[in-house]
Design a protein around this motif. Sequence first.
Motif, mmCIF file in Angstrom:
data_model
loop_
_atom_site.group_PDB
_atom_site.id
_atom_site.type_symbol
_atom_site.label_atom_id
_atom_site.label_comp_id
_atom_site.label_asym_id
_atom_site.label_seq_id
_atom_site.Cartn_x
_atom_site.Cartn_y
_atom_site.Cartn_z
ATOM 1 N N LEU A 158 0.862 -1.174 0.000
ATOM 2 C CA LEU A 158 0.000 0.000 0.000
ATOM 3 C C LEU A 158 0.903 1.230 0.000
ATOM 4 N N ILE A 159 0.727 2.074 -1.015
ATOM 5 C CA ILE A 159 1.585 3.249 -1.192
ATOM 6 C C ILE A 159 0.733 4.508 -1.082
ATOM 7 N N SER A 160 1.229 5.492 -0.362
ATOM 8 C CA SER A 160 0.517 6.772 -0.266
ATOM 9 C C SER A 160 1.201 7.818 -1.139
ATOM 10 N N THR A 161 0.438 8.825 -1.521
ATOM 11 C CA THR A 161 0.958 9.876 -2.394
ATOM 12 C C THR A 161 0.172 11.157 -2.157
ATOM 13 N N GLY A 162 0.504 12.177 -2.916
ATOM 14 C CA GLY A 162 -0.252 13.422 -2.913
ATOM 15 C C GLY A 162 -0.518 13.823 -4.341
ATOM 16 N N PHE A 163 -1.677 14.391 -4.602
ATOM 17 C CA PHE A 163 -2.024 14.806 -5.954
ATOM 18 C C PHE A 163 -1.593 16.252 -6.191
ATOM 19 N N LYS A 176 0.716 10.025 -15.268
ATOM 20 C CA LYS A 176 1.561 8.949 -15.774
ATOM 21 C C LYS A 176 2.373 8.317 -14.638
ATOM 22 N N MET A 177 2.870 9.177 -13.746
ATOM 23 C CA MET A 177 3.635 8.689 -12.604
ATOM 24 C C MET A 177 2.779 7.780 -11.719
ATOM 25 N N MET A 178 1.562 8.238 -11.430
ATOM 26 C CA MET A 178 0.669 7.434 -10.591
ATOM 27 C C MET A 178 0.281 6.134 -11.281
ATOM 28 N N ALA A 179 0.076 6.182 -12.594
ATOM 29 C CA ALA A 179 -0.266 4.965 -13.328
ATOM 30 C C ALA A 179 0.869 3.958 -13.253
ATOM 31 N N ASP A 180 2.119 4.447 -13.363
ATOM 32 C CA ASP A 180 3.278 3.556 -13.279
ATOM 33 C C ASP A 180 3.345 2.844 -11.930
ATOM 34 N N VAL A 181 3.009 3.570 -10.858
ATOM 35 C CA VAL A 181 3.063 2.978 -9.518
ATOM 36 C C VAL A 181 1.816 2.133 -9.252
ATOM 37 N N MET A 182 0.656 2.667 -9.606
ATOM 38 C CA MET A 182 -0.610 2.028 -9.251
ATOM 39 C C MET A 182 -0.732 0.607 -9.785
ATOM 40 N N GLN A 183 -0.315 0.401 -11.028
ATOM 41 C CA GLN A 183 -0.482 -0.917 -11.631
ATOM 42 C C GLN A 183 0.474 -1.957 -11.065
#
Length: 301
Positions: A158-163, A176-183
Motif C-alpha cells: 500500500l503506497i501513499s501519495t499526494g495529488f 503517468k507517474m501514478m499509473a506507473d506505480v498504481m499498476q
Amino acid sequence: MTSPNLHPMLNVAIKAARAAGAIINRAALDVESVRISQKQVNDFVTEVDHAAEAVIIETLLTAYPHHAIWAEESGKTHGTQGSDFVWIIDPLDGTTNFIHGFPVYCVSIALAVKGKVEQACIYDPSRNDLFTATKGRGAYMNERRLRVSKRIDLRQCLISTGFPFRPGDNFNSYLKMMADVMQRTAGLRRPGAAALDLAYVAAGFTDGFFETGLSAWDVAAGSLLVQEAGGLIGNFTGDADFMEQRECVAGNPKIYSQLVGILGKYSKFASAADKAAVRKATLNLVSPDARPGAQVDDTAA
C-alpha cells in the motif's frame, strides 16, 4: 506532560505540538466558523494555522530563545536566524482536510542542528496520536517503538501519495507517474497530509510514499521518523539530500529502491533521455493522436 526518558528538546516540541493540537481540536468543533483565506489557487490558510503556529513558536522560543525558527506561515521572521539550531514547523498540515471536517491533519515540528534533523514530533490531534523520534534513539508512536513494514513485493504494498493541486503543477505527468506505480501495487492512497503520510510509513501502516511539490516543513519531521524506524527517504533518483528539492520518496529499504526505480525518470534531476521519454509518454496520455509539435509542460519531469 513531559517524559524524563526523552531528550529535553523533544519534550519541548511535544509540549508545543499538544498546545497547537488543543487549538485545532477546539476549532474543529465548529469548523464552519473558521476564517479562511487563500494563498493561491487551492492553497488555503486559516486563522487556526496562524494561532497554532504562534503558540508553537512561543513555546519553543520560551525554552530556547536563541534558536532559529522556519515556519510555514511566518517563514524565518522569528528567533535568532543564523543559529545552528533551527525549528522547522508546519502548524497544520492538511489544512484543506481540516476546513472540510475530514479528520486527517497534523502538527509537524522538527529540530535541525547544523542542517541535520535530530528531533521530530508529529501530532495527530483528532486521534491523539503522537509520533516522535530522536536521532539515534528510534521512532515511537504513543511510546510504542516503530518499525517500517517488512513487505518486499511491491504487488502486495500500500503506497501513499499526494495529488498535484497548485498552479503550474504538471498534472498530466503526475497521472503517468501514478499509473506507473498504481499498476504495480496493491493500492494507492491520497490521505492529504504529507507529514502524517511519512509517519504512517514509519509505523508500517503503509509501505511507501511519494510526492512532488513538498516544502521542508512538510517532510522534515517525517524524514527522521522514517529513518529511525529503519526506512529510507530521498528524492526520486535516490539522493538522500532531498529536503529542499520538492520531490520525496520514502519506504522500507526494499520498497524504496523499487519506487526509485520507477520514479527516477520523473525526477527533475533525471537524465535528458529519461525526461524525453516522460514527455513522449505524457503527450500520448494527453492525446493519443496529438499532432507532432504539440506543446506539453515538462516542468515536473
